[in-house]
Write a protein that holds these residues in place. Structure first.
Motif, PDB file in Angstrom:
ATOM      1  N   PHE A 190      80.865  46.563  62.577  1.00  0.00           N
ATOM      2  CA  PHE A 190      82.165  47.186  62.322  1.00  0.00           C
ATOM      3  C   PHE A 190      83.250  46.123  62.323  1.00  0.00           C
ATOM      4  N   ARG A 191      83.840  45.923  61.156  1.00  0.00           N
ATOM      5  CA  ARG A 191      84.938  44.972  60.984  1.00  0.00           C
ATOM      6  C   ARG A 191      84.614  43.607  61.559  1.00  0.00           C
ATOM      7  N   GLY A 192      83.402  43.137  61.210  1.00  0.00           N
ATOM      8  CA  GLY A 192      83.000  41.791  61.577  1.00  0.00           C
ATOM      9  C   GLY A 192      82.332  41.644  62.931  1.00  0.00           C
ATOM     10  N   THR A 193      82.164  42.741  63.658  1.00  0.00           N
ATOM     11  CA  THR A 193      81.543  42.676  64.983  1.00  0.00           C
ATOM     12  C   THR A 193      80.284  43.534  65.012  1.00  0.00           C
ATOM     13  N   ARG A 194      79.196  42.966  65.530  1.00  0.00           N
ATOM     14  CA  ARG A 194      77.965  43.742  65.709  1.00  0.00           C
ATOM     15  C   ARG A 194      78.036  44.471  67.045  1.00  0.00           C
ATOM     16  N   LEU A 195      77.826  45.780  66.994  1.00  0.00           N
ATOM     17  CA  LEU A 195      77.949  46.623  68.174  1.00  0.00           C
ATOM     18  C   LEU A 195      76.641  47.364  68.422  1.00  0.00           C
ATOM     19  N   ARG A 196      76.416  47.693  69.670  1.00  0.00           N
ATOM     20  CA  ARG A 196      75.154  48.309  70.083  1.00  0.00           C
ATOM     21  C   ARG A 196      75.457  49.616  70.812  1.00  0.00           C
ATOM     22  N   LEU A 197      74.709  50.655  70.463  1.00  0.00           N
ATOM     23  CA  LEU A 197      74.936  51.962  71.072  1.00  0.00           C
ATOM     24  C   LEU A 197      73.636  52.502  71.645  1.00  0.00           C
ATOM     25  N   VAL A 198      73.707  52.993  72.880  1.00  0.00           N
ATOM     26  CA  VAL A 198      72.536  53.535  73.567  1.00  0.00           C
ATOM     27  C   VAL A 198      72.839  54.952  74.037  1.00  0.00           C
ATOM     28  N   VAL A 199      71.860  55.829  73.962  1.00  0.00           N
ATOM     29  CA  VAL A 199      71.943  57.165  74.547  1.00  0.00           C
ATOM     30  C   VAL A 199      70.789  57.295  75.539  1.00  0.00           C
ATOM     31  N   GLU A 205      70.889  65.497  76.395  1.00  0.00           N
ATOM     32  CA  GLU A 205      72.231  65.762  76.894  1.00  0.00           C
ATOM     33  C   GLU A 205      73.321  65.299  75.925  1.00  0.00           C
ATOM     34  N   ILE A 206      73.060  64.189  75.239  1.00  0.00           N
ATOM     35  CA  ILE A 206      74.025  63.636  74.297  1.00  0.00           C
ATOM     36  C   ILE A 206      73.302  63.286  73.007  1.00  0.00           C
ATOM     37  N   LEU A 207      73.808  63.791  71.899  1.00  0.00           N
ATOM     38  CA  LEU A 207      73.183  63.534  70.605  1.00  0.00           C
ATOM     39  C   LEU A 207      73.359  62.068  70.219  1.00  0.00           C
ATOM     40  N   PHE A 208      72.251  61.416  69.846  1.00  0.00           N
ATOM     41  CA  PHE A 208      72.371  60.073  69.283  1.00  0.00           C
ATOM     42  C   PHE A 208      73.081  60.208  67.940  1.00  0.00           C
ATOM     43  N   PRO A 209      74.118  59.395  67.677  1.00  0.00           N
ATOM     44  CA  PRO A 209      74.927  59.570  66.452  1.00  0.00           C
ATOM     45  C   PRO A 209      74.085  59.620  65.183  1.00  0.00           C
ATOM     46  N   ASN A 226      81.588  67.973  77.007  1.00  0.00           N
ATOM     47  CA  ASN A 226      80.321  67.686  77.663  1.00  0.00           C
ATOM     48  C   ASN A 226      80.543  66.661  78.779  1.00  0.00           C
ATOM     49  N   PRO A 227      80.307  67.007  80.060  1.00  0.00           N
ATOM     50  CA  PRO A 227      80.544  66.071  81.160  1.00  0.00           C
ATOM     51  C   PRO A 227      79.731  64.787  81.058  1.00  0.00           C
ATOM     52  N   GLY A 256      73.802  69.536  75.442  1.00  0.00           N
ATOM     53  CA  GLY A 256      74.623  68.581  74.730  1.00  0.00           C
ATOM     54  C   GLY A 256      74.348  68.538  73.241  1.00  0.00           C
ATOM     55  N   LEU A 257      73.106  68.825  72.854  1.00  0.00           N
ATOM     56  CA  LEU A 257      72.757  68.826  71.434  1.00  0.00           C
ATOM     57  C   LEU A 257      73.522  69.913  70.700  1.00  0.00           C
ATOM     58  N   GLU A 258      73.551  71.110  71.296  1.00  0.00           N
ATOM     59  CA  GLU A 258      74.282  72.212  70.668  1.00  0.00           C
ATOM     60  C   GLU A 258      75.784  71.909  70.611  1.00  0.00           C
ATOM     61  N   THR A 259      76.315  71.329  71.672  1.00  0.00           N
ATOM     62  CA  THR A 259      77.735  70.982  71.704  1.00  0.00           C
ATOM     63  C   THR A 259      78.100  70.049  70.559  1.00  0.00           C
ATOM     64  N   ALA A 260      77.197  69.141  70.218  1.00  0.00           N
ATOM     65  CA  ALA A 260      77.475  68.141  69.195  1.00  0.00           C
ATOM     66  C   ALA A 260      77.285  68.655  67.776  1.00  0.00           C
ATOM     67  N   LEU A 261      76.408  69.645  67.585  1.00  0.00           N
ATOM     68  CA  LEU A 261      76.041  70.040  66.224  1.00  0.00           C
ATOM     69  C   LEU A 261      76.496  71.441  65.818  1.00  0.00           C
ATOM     70  N   VAL A 262      76.553  72.369  66.761  1.00  0.00           N
ATOM     71  CA  VAL A 262      76.740  73.784  66.435  1.00  0.00           C
ATOM     72  C   VAL A 262      78.100  74.274  66.931  1.00  0.00           C
ATOM     73  N   ALA A 263      78.748  75.093  66.111  1.00  0.00           N
ATOM     74  CA  ALA A 263      80.035  75.664  66.513  1.00  0.00           C
ATOM     75  C   ALA A 263      80.138  77.098  66.018  1.00  0.00           C
TER      76      ALA A 263
END
Length: 277
Positions: free
Chosen positions: A35-44, A49-53, A105-106, A163-170
């Motif tokens: 992102f804008r010249g920087t390599r970033l790392r994301l972990v779930v 509980e939390i949807l991986f993006p 989601n806490p 958390g999966l429902e919170t992220a995907l369903v409304a």
């Protein structure tokens, strides 16, 4: 898919059929993106509980790497539905002065903080808030608001409450959070500020654009991405969900073709002279 005026002259990127995470540069046990010249790392740590993006959320990151994207240096930003902290990490890496990560989601607060720290970013520039959007009242308005709302329609047969429902369903046919964002934007975004939104074609893009432009916001589509509807997590209830989506399509409130839909990376600018509600 049927063309609409919103798509005019906007670049459309078609992602491969049946490939999950195709916008990720690398995704073994974690996700790596530039992102804008920087390599970033994301972990779930806990995907239950939390949807991986997904590509839906990552599409906005990709669009913000383009030439027409707004500047992020020094902004005070609100990340609505922060989840694992994808946008919060990206904004801080791009030079945002302060980022508030808001999620109902806490589990989001801990994961977002962990991902910010793991990328060597200044954790003192991050504030995590656990609250429904409707109940959140900031001390000051933000220069920038960024969000990827849940966009799949709710049905009791596949309701889980995790958390999966919170992220995907409304509720409201997948529009509940979009409606809340539109309703709250004047109280959250400072005059002259920018709203960035990954908007699914399954949740009535024209309605959101119409409602915000009626309030005086200028609308721009940065990029359009075509991809698979994220049905993998709901494989057992695929037909129920598709039936609901077809009903919305028949009512003119959703656009998709088979199992393919689009995500629009939208940018809304609030007039500098706006006084709010």
């Amino acid at each position: 898919m049927t063309d609409s005026p919103i798509r005019t002259l906007t670049r459309r990127r078609v992602l491969p059929v049946g490939e999950n995470g195709s916008l990720w540069e690398t995704r073994p046990s974690c996700g790596i993106f530039a992102f804008r010249g920087t390599r970033l790392r994301l972990v779930v740590e806990d995907p239950a509980e939390i949807l991986f993006p997904t590509d839906c959320g990552l599409s906005l990151i990709s669009a913000l790497n383009g030439d027409n994207a707004p500047g992020l240096e020094g902004v005070r930003a609100l990340d609505i539905g922060a989840g694992s902290g994808l946008y919060s990490v990206a904004l801080l890496a791009a030079g945002a002065e302060l980022v508030t990560a808001l999620d109902i989601n806490p589990a989001s607060a801990g994961q977002t903080t962990a991902n910010v720290v793991a990328n060597g970013l200044d954790g003192t520039r991050l504030t995590c808030v656990t609250s429904p959007l409707e109940e959140y009242t900031p001390d000051e308005r933000f220069d920038l608001v960024i969000t990827n709302p849940p966009h799949l329609p709710y049905d009791p047969s596949y309701a889980t409450g995790n958390g999966l429902e919170t992220a995907l369903v409304a509720r409201r046919g997948g529009r509940a959070v979009y409606d809340s964002v539109v309703e709250r934007m004047d109280t959250l975004l400072a005059p002259g500020g920018t709203l960035l939104m990954a908007h699914s074609s399954l949740a009535d893009i024209p309605r959101t654009v119409t409602e915000l432009t009626a309030r005086g916001y200028e609308s721009e589509t940065l990029e359009i991405f075509e991809m698979d509807i994220p049905l993998l997590a709901y494989a057992e209830h695929k037909e129920t969900m598709l039936t609901l989506l077809k009903e919305r399509r028949a009512a003119g409130q959703a656009e998709f073709d088979g199992s393919r839909f689009t995500v629009h990376a939208l940018m809304f600018r609030r007039p500098a002279g706006a006084t709010g509600r």
